[in-house]
Design a protein around this motif. Structure first.
Motif, mmCIF file in Angstrom:
data_model
loop_
_atom_site.group_PDB
_atom_site.id
_atom_site.type_symbol
_atom_site.label_atom_id
_atom_site.label_comp_id
_atom_site.label_asym_id
_atom_site.label_seq_id
_atom_site.Cartn_x
_atom_site.Cartn_y
_atom_site.Cartn_z
ATOM 1 N N THR A 216 0.931 -1.058 0.144
ATOM 2 C CA THR A 216 -0.050 0.121 -0.110
ATOM 3 C C THR A 216 0.754 1.136 0.076
ATOM 4 O O THR A 216 2.098 1.287 0.464
ATOM 5 C CB THR A 216 -0.932 -0.024 1.358
ATOM 6 N N PRO A 217 0.384 2.233 -0.619
ATOM 7 C CA PRO A 217 1.134 3.478 -0.591
ATOM 8 C C PRO A 217 1.441 4.029 0.817
ATOM 9 O O PRO A 217 0.603 3.674 1.646
ATOM 10 C CB PRO A 217 0.666 4.495 -1.380
ATOM 11 N N PRO A 218 2.739 4.483 1.005
ATOM 12 C CA PRO A 218 3.068 5.191 2.540
ATOM 13 C C PRO A 218 1.819 6.131 3.033
ATOM 14 O O PRO A 218 1.295 6.915 2.057
ATOM 15 C CB PRO A 218 4.283 5.769 2.445
ATOM 16 N N VAL A 219 1.582 6.354 4.187
ATOM 17 C CA VAL A 219 0.710 7.045 4.624
ATOM 18 C C VAL A 219 1.536 8.122 5.462
ATOM 19 O O VAL A 219 2.351 8.012 6.358
ATOM 20 C CB VAL A 219 -0.327 6.605 5.514
ATOM 21 N N VAL A 220 1.384 9.527 4.959
ATOM 22 C CA VAL A 220 2.213 10.378 5.491
ATOM 23 C C VAL A 220 1.145 11.548 5.873
ATOM 24 O O VAL A 220 0.495 12.251 5.213
ATOM 25 C CB VAL A 220 3.167 11.108 4.363
ATOM 26 N N VAL A 221 1.283 12.030 7.145
ATOM 27 C CA VAL A 221 0.405 12.875 7.521
ATOM 28 C C VAL A 221 1.363 14.104 7.914
ATOM 29 O O VAL A 221 2.148 14.149 8.810
ATOM 30 C CB VAL A 221 -0.302 12.714 9.094
ATOM 31 N N TRP B 188 8.597 11.522 -1.655
ATOM 32 C CA TRP B 188 7.501 10.436 -1.919
ATOM 33 C C TRP B 188 7.967 9.103 -2.521
ATOM 34 O O TRP B 188 7.681 7.993 -1.972
ATOM 35 C CB TRP B 188 6.161 10.918 -2.402
ATOM 36 N N GLU C 147 8.224 5.370 -1.240
ATOM 37 C CA GLU C 147 7.445 4.245 -1.659
ATOM 38 C C GLU C 147 8.583 3.230 -2.336
ATOM 39 O O GLU C 147 8.580 2.029 -2.087
ATOM 40 C CB GLU C 147 6.918 4.938 -2.967
#
Length: 80
Positions: A39-44, A55, A59
């Motif tokens: 899954t794509p990385p989750v970055v907040v 990004w 990935e």
């Protein structure tokens, strides 16, 4: 002799399923296929910006980690 598909998220909860898949494949002389969905990385970021280069790096690191972990499972499966 149908192939066995083992899908993993690499969690501790997935380990018993891996052992079961190995036993099932071995007992039925079936091929064992390993799969993991990346899954794509989750970055907040609240008040920041993530560059496209950063990004892509995140990935790529995730993909390399998944490949290493799948390779380790493949090695274990071949030894079983």
């Amino acid at each position: 002799m149908r192939p066995i598909l083992y899908a993993t998220d690499f969690s501790a909860a997935a380990r018993p399923a891996f052992r079961a898949a190995l036993a099932w494949a071995s007992g039925h002389r079936s091929r064992l296929h390993l799969v993991h969905v990346v899954t794509p990385p989750v970055v907040v970021l609240e008040d920041s910006f993530l560059s496209a280069q950063s990004w892509r790096r995140l990935e790529a690191e995730g993909l390399r980690a998944a490949h290493r972990r799948l390779a380790a499972l493949q090695t274990r499966a071949r030894k079983a």
